[in-house]
Structure formats: structure tokens, C-alpha cells
Design a protein around this motif. Structure first.
Motif, PDB file in Angstrom:
ATOM      1  N   GLY A   1       0.822  -1.202   0.000  1.00  0.00           N
ATOM      2  CA  GLY A   1       0.000   0.000   0.000  1.00  0.00           C
ATOM      3  C   GLY A   1       0.856   1.252   0.000  1.00  0.00           C
ATOM      4  O   GLY A   1       0.562   2.227  -0.701  1.00  0.00           O
ATOM      5  N   GLN A   2       1.922   1.220   0.775  1.00  0.00           N
ATOM      6  CA  GLN A   2       2.856   2.351   0.820  1.00  0.00           C
ATOM      7  C   GLN A   2       3.518   2.545  -0.541  1.00  0.00           C
ATOM      8  O   GLN A   2       3.660   3.671  -1.011  1.00  0.00           O
ATOM      9  N   GLU A   3       3.896   1.447  -1.190  1.00  0.00           N
ATOM     10  CA  GLU A   3       4.491   1.548  -2.527  1.00  0.00           C
ATOM     11  C   GLU A   3       3.504   2.179  -3.513  1.00  0.00           C
ATOM     12  O   GLU A   3       3.902   3.007  -4.331  1.00  0.00           O
ATOM     13  N   ALA A   4       2.243   1.795  -3.433  1.00  0.00           N
ATOM     14  CA  ALA A   4       1.227   2.374  -4.318  1.00  0.00           C
ATOM     15  C   ALA A   4       1.084   3.873  -4.059  1.00  0.00           C
ATOM     16  O   ALA A   4       1.051   4.668  -5.008  1.00  0.00           O
ATOM     17  N   ARG A   5       1.015   4.263  -2.785  1.00  0.00           N
ATOM     18  CA  ARG A   5       0.881   5.689  -2.465  1.00  0.00           C
ATOM     19  C   ARG A   5       2.095   6.467  -2.964  1.00  0.00           C
ATOM     20  O   ARG A   5       1.960   7.549  -3.554  1.00  0.00           O
ATOM     21  N   GLN A   6       3.284   5.924  -2.766  1.00  0.00           N
ATOM     22  CA  GLN A   6       4.502   6.600  -3.233  1.00  0.00           C
ATOM     23  C   GLN A   6       4.517   6.725  -4.751  1.00  0.00           C
ATOM     24  O   GLN A   6       4.941   7.747  -5.287  1.00  0.00           O
ATOM     25  N   TYR A   7       4.040   5.695  -5.425  1.00  0.00           N
ATOM     26  CA  TYR A   7       3.980   5.723  -6.887  1.00  0.00           C
ATOM     27  C   TYR A   7       3.098   6.879  -7.364  1.00  0.00           C
ATOM     28  O   TYR A   7       3.480   7.641  -8.242  1.00  0.00           O
ATOM     29  N   PHE A   8       1.910   7.017  -6.776  1.00  0.00           N
ATOM     30  CA  PHE A   8       1.001   8.068  -7.221  1.00  0.00           C
ATOM     31  C   PHE A   8       1.489   9.456  -6.820  1.00  0.00           C
ATOM     32  O   PHE A   8       1.281  10.426  -7.558  1.00  0.00           O
ATOM     33  N   ILE A   9       2.164   9.568  -5.708  1.00  0.00           N
ATOM     34  CA  ILE A   9       2.764  10.854  -5.324  1.00  0.00           C
ATOM     35  C   ILE A   9       3.856  11.225  -6.321  1.00  0.00           C
ATOM     36  O   ILE A   9       3.951  12.371  -6.769  1.00  0.00           O
ATOM     37  N   ALA A  10       4.675  10.242  -6.717  1.00  0.00           N
ATOM     38  CA  ALA A  10       5.730  10.490  -7.704  1.00  0.00           C
ATOM     39  C   ALA A  10       5.124  10.901  -9.048  1.00  0.00           C
ATOM     40  O   ALA A  10       5.658  11.780  -9.734  1.00  0.00           O
ATOM     41  N   CYS A  11       4.021  10.272  -9.424  1.00  0.00           N
ATOM     42  CA  CYS A  11       3.346  10.655 -10.684  1.00  0.00           C
ATOM     43  C   CYS A  11       2.884  12.098 -10.622  1.00  0.00           C
ATOM     44  O   CYS A  11       3.072  12.871 -11.570  1.00  0.00           O
ATOM     45  N   GLU A  12       2.297  12.481  -9.491  1.00  0.00           N
ATOM     46  CA  GLU A  12       1.844  13.868  -9.343  1.00  0.00           C
ATOM     47  C   GLU A  12       3.018  14.843  -9.380  1.00  0.00           C
ATOM     48  O   GLU A  12       2.941  15.900 -10.000  1.00  0.00           O
ATOM     49  N   GLN A  13       4.115  14.471  -8.721  1.00  0.00           N
ATOM     50  CA  GLN A  13       5.299  15.340  -8.752  1.00  0.00           C
ATOM     51  C   GLN A  13       5.834  15.481 -10.172  1.00  0.00           C
ATOM     52  O   GLN A  13       6.246  16.562 -10.578  1.00  0.00           O
ATOM     53  N   GLY A  14       5.806  14.388 -10.920  1.00  0.00           N
ATOM     54  CA  GLY A  14       6.237  14.444 -12.316  1.00  0.00           C
ATOM     55  C   GLY A  14       5.361  15.367 -13.145  1.00  0.00           C
ATOM     56  O   GLY A  14       5.854  16.100 -14.006  1.00  0.00           O
ATOM     57  N   LEU A  15       4.062  15.336 -12.886  1.00  0.00           N
ATOM     58  CA  LEU A  15       3.147  16.227 -13.597  1.00  0.00           C
ATOM     59  C   LEU A  15       3.408  17.684 -13.250  1.00  0.00           C
ATOM     60  O   LEU A  15       3.331  18.568 -14.119  1.00  0.00           O
ATOM     61  N   LYS A  16       3.737  17.949 -11.982  1.00  0.00           N
ATOM     62  CA  LYS A  16       4.041  19.325 -11.576  1.00  0.00           C
ATOM     63  C   LYS A  16       5.292  19.822 -12.300  1.00  0.00           C
ATOM     64  O   LYS A  16       5.322  20.961 -12.794  1.00  0.00           O
ATOM     65  N   VAL A  17       6.301  18.977 -12.401  1.00  0.00           N
ATOM     66  CA  VAL A  17       7.536  19.343 -13.091  1.00  0.00           C
ATOM     67  C   VAL A  17       7.257  19.575 -14.567  1.00  0.00           C
ATOM     68  O   VAL A  17       7.731  20.548 -15.161  1.00  0.00           O
ATOM     69  N   ALA A  18       6.467  18.705 -15.177  1.00  0.00           N
ATOM     70  CA  ALA A  18       6.153  18.848 -16.598  1.00  0.00           C
ATOM     71  C   ALA A  18       5.341  20.112 -16.882  1.00  0.00           C
ATOM     72  O   ALA A  18       5.439  20.674 -17.968  1.00  0.00           O
ATOM     73  N   ALA A  19       4.547  20.537 -15.914  1.00  0.00           N
ATOM     74  CA  ALA A  19       3.699  21.715 -16.106  1.00  0.00           C
ATOM     75  C   ALA A  19       4.462  23.021 -15.979  1.00  0.00           C
ATOM     76  O   ALA A  19       3.963  24.072 -16.377  1.00  0.00           O
ATOM     77  N   THR A  20       5.662  22.965 -15.425  1.00  0.00           N
ATOM     78  CA  THR A  20       6.413  24.214 -15.247  1.00  0.00           C
ATOM     79  C   THR A  20       7.399  24.441 -16.360  1.00  0.00           C
ATOM     80  O   THR A  20       7.727  23.656 -17.138  1.00  0.00           O
TER      81      THR A  20
END
Length: 128
Positions: free
Chosen positions: A109-128
Motif C-alpha cells: 500500500g505504501q508503494e502504491a501511495r509513493q507511486y502516485f505521489i511520484a506521478c503527481e510530482q512528475g506532472l508538476k515538473v512537466a507543467a512548469t
């Protein structure tokens, strides 16, 4: 704080074309219809097999945020047609399986949460 998430793809024996799937979809064994079974999700989450029925009831059948025939589809087991209390397998949508994976309080479950947090962080980087 940036969390490093492994993007190593798990091995799969499925004939599903995984070229367009995300690592989590491959790990959850999402099929070509965008579905996985509850048993596959439960196995991925490495939960105790003794608690399967109770976990299913709590997270699928009694879940106020789960909608039958939208989030999951009950499939009566064919070999038990004459059984007065037949068993069911539950087919889960990819999105619902992902939601459930994030609620589990263990390593997976922790791995899944970390995966989705990393995806969101990647989207933030791509948006800037």
C-alpha cells in the motif's frame, strides 16, 4: 521532499499488451478491458489469505464509495451453479483497484501511495 519510486516493471505471464500500461497497471495485471480480479489485487497487496472474505466484504460489498457494475462486477463461479450459496469473483476497474491499493496499510500500500505521489510530482515538473 522528493520520494524515489522504483519503476522496475514486474514480470507478467499475461498475454495482455502492456506497451501502453503504467507500471502499476502491469503490477495489478490489468487486462485489455481495463479490469483486474479481486484475487489478483489481493495477491498483489500481499494480504493474509485467511482474511480474504472479510476484506472483500468491507472493501467491495460494504464500501459506500464502490458502485456495483461501475467500479466492480460480481462474477458467479460457474462450477458452483447448484450451490445454494455460490461464491463470486469480483472484477475491478483499473481505477477502483488503484484506489483500493492505496488504502492498504502495509508495504505494498505504501508503494502504491509513493507511486502516485511520484506521478503527481512528475506532472508538476512537466507543467512548469
Amino acid at each position: 521532499k522528493t520520494t524515489k519510486v522504483s519503476t522496475t516493471l514486474p514480470e507478467t505471464n499475461s498475454k495482455t499488451n502492456t506497451s501502453s500500461q503504467t507500471p502499476i497497471e502491469i503490477a495489478l495485471k490489468i487486462d485489455e478491458n481495463g479490469m483486474t480480479s479481486l484475487k489478483k489485487l489481493y495477491s498483489f497487496l500481499e494480504l493474509d489469505s485467511k482474511n480474504y472474505s472479510r476484506w472483500c466484504k468491507r472493501n467491495i460489498l460494504d464500501n459506500p464509495f464502490a458502485t456495483k457494475d461501475i467500479d466492480y462486477i460480481p462474477v458467479r463461479q460457474t462450477e458452483e451453479r447448484l450451490n445454494p450459496k455460490p461464491t463470486y469473483e469480483y472484477m475491478l476497474t483499473s481505477d477502483f483497484a488503484k484506489q483500493l491499493s492505496m488504502t492498504v496499510k502495509n508495504k505494498r500500500g505504501q508503494e502504491a501511495r509513493q507511486y502516485f505521489i511520484a506521478c503527481e510530482q512528475g506532472l508538476k515538473v512537466a507543467a512548469t
